[in-house]
Design an enzyme around this catalytic site. Structure first.
Site, short mmCIF file in Angstrom:
data_model
loop_
_atom_site.label_atom_id
_atom_site.label_comp_id
_atom_site.label_asym_id
_atom_site.label_seq_id
_atom_site.Cartn_x
_atom_site.Cartn_y
_atom_site.Cartn_z
N CYS A 199 0.87 -1.18 0.00
CA CYS A 199 0.00 0.00 0.00
C CYS A 199 0.90 1.22 0.00
O CYS A 199 1.62 1.47 0.96
CB CYS A 199 -0.91 0.00 1.22
SG CYS A 199 -1.93 1.48 1.34
N CYS B 10 -4.95 6.27 -3.72
CA CYS B 10 -4.27 4.98 -3.60
C CYS B 10 -2.84 5.18 -4.06
O CYS B 10 -2.59 5.56 -5.21
CB CYS B 10 -4.97 3.93 -4.47
SG CYS B 10 -4.08 2.36 -4.59
#
Length: 330
Positions: A79, A230
């Site tokens: 991530c 993101c």
């Protein structure tokens, strides 16, 4: 049991950090998934896009290990926004300016960086490895790669690029009309449900070119849905704009999103890519949570200390970014 959490966000993509280096927690794999589902539920007392577990690393080359659990309890291999939060946490915990963080598929370099906006704690994180092999997503089609091509089974008009960084991403460069349409949501729900193309799901990003070395990215994240940003998607999208001739290797790209902005820098060596993702790691609050691991949905907040100063400063960055998007996304 009592669990200490630090809520942190990267570009509005927010996470709860649980420190297993300083605290003697013992979680099973089921515990981690159940804690993520309970704590990250937006209707609960906390709410977040995921939990970042910070653990000791068994590697002599790494300062810490990061594990990422999405709000639905699934584990992500990486991530980009989350590792910025972990970068800050680990660097401050160990009193270092740079570190190496072990993730599921790679050991990644992180370091404190020049502020992306006044008084915003900023960190650079390495995004790698990069693969265009459809088997690495996986994407089930009769060709080895998909680079700026149509995917007829999904849409007859858009051109897509598929890549893993290492999270799987499907990216299309679009215009404002397509951004404003329900198309992205419809496609994203399809490829993240039962389907024959992406059997493990995929992150879907729509990218618009705002200006020279300036892009806008909106992402539907696998296991989460639409998020403010993101990190791996913004990194992958930057590379896709380079491959399509809009930007250049070795030059900074300003990447705008609904949560603010980041900066990326793509390196290329012998046909291999590495992406630097540079952006905020903003602390929201520290809290102490009382929870029984056998019944994670019933938890209570014992103590909570909000970091108002960092919130105020990040709002200024957000306002500046949103103003720019409104002017340029036409």
């Amino acid at each position: 049991m009592e669990i200490k959490v630090t809520k942190c966000h990267g570009s509005g993509n927010d996470f709860l950090i649980i420190d297993e280096i300083s605290n003697p927690y013992h979680f099973s794999e089921t515990n981690r998934a159940e804690l993520a589902k309970a704590f990250c539920d937006r209707s609960s007392l906390l709410g977040a896009d995921g939990i970042l577990f910070v653990l000791p690393s068994e590697s002599e080359n790494c300062h810490a290990k990061m594990r990422v659990f999405n709000a639905d309890g699934s584990e992500a291999s990486m991530c980009g926004n989350g590792i910025r939060c972990v970068a800050r946490y680990v660097c401050e915990l160990l009193d270092v300016e740079e570190a190496v963080i072990e993730t599921m598929k790679a050991d990644l370099e992180v370091k404190r960086e020049e502020e992306i906006f006044p008084e915003i704690p900023t960190y650079l994180v390495e995004i790698s490895p990069v693969s265009f092999d459809v088997a690495d997503l996986p994407l089930h089609i009769e060709q080895p790669t998909l680079k700026n091509e149509k995917l007829q089974a999904l849409n007859e008009e858009l051109h897509f690029t598929a890549l893993a960084v290492p999270n799987p991403h499907l990216i299309s460069i679009v215009n404002k009309q397509q951004i404003d349409s329900p198309l992205q949501e419809k496609m994203s729900q399809y490829v993240n449900g039962p389907n024959e193309l992406f059997t493990d799901g995929v992150n879907v990003s729509f990218v618009s070119i705002l200006d020279e070395a300036s892009i806008y990215v909106r992402t539907f994240e696998r296991g989460v849905g639409f998020t403010n940003a993101c990190g791996t998607a913004m990194s992958a999208s930057s590379l896709v704009t380079i491959l399509n001739g809009f930007n250049k290797v070795g030059e900074y790209i300003e990447v705008y999103n609904n949560g603010g902005k980041v900066r990326t820098f793509v390196h290329e060596t012998n046909g291999k890519y590495r992406i630097d993702l540079i952006g905020n790691a903003t602390y929201v609050y520290d809290a102490k949570i009382e929870v029984e691991l056998q019944d994670t949905e019933r938890f209570s907040i014992i103590e909570k200390n909000v970091n108002e100063a960092e919130a105020v400063q990040y709002e200024k960055l957000q306002h500046s970014a949103q103003k720019y998007i409104k002017e340029k996304l036409i």
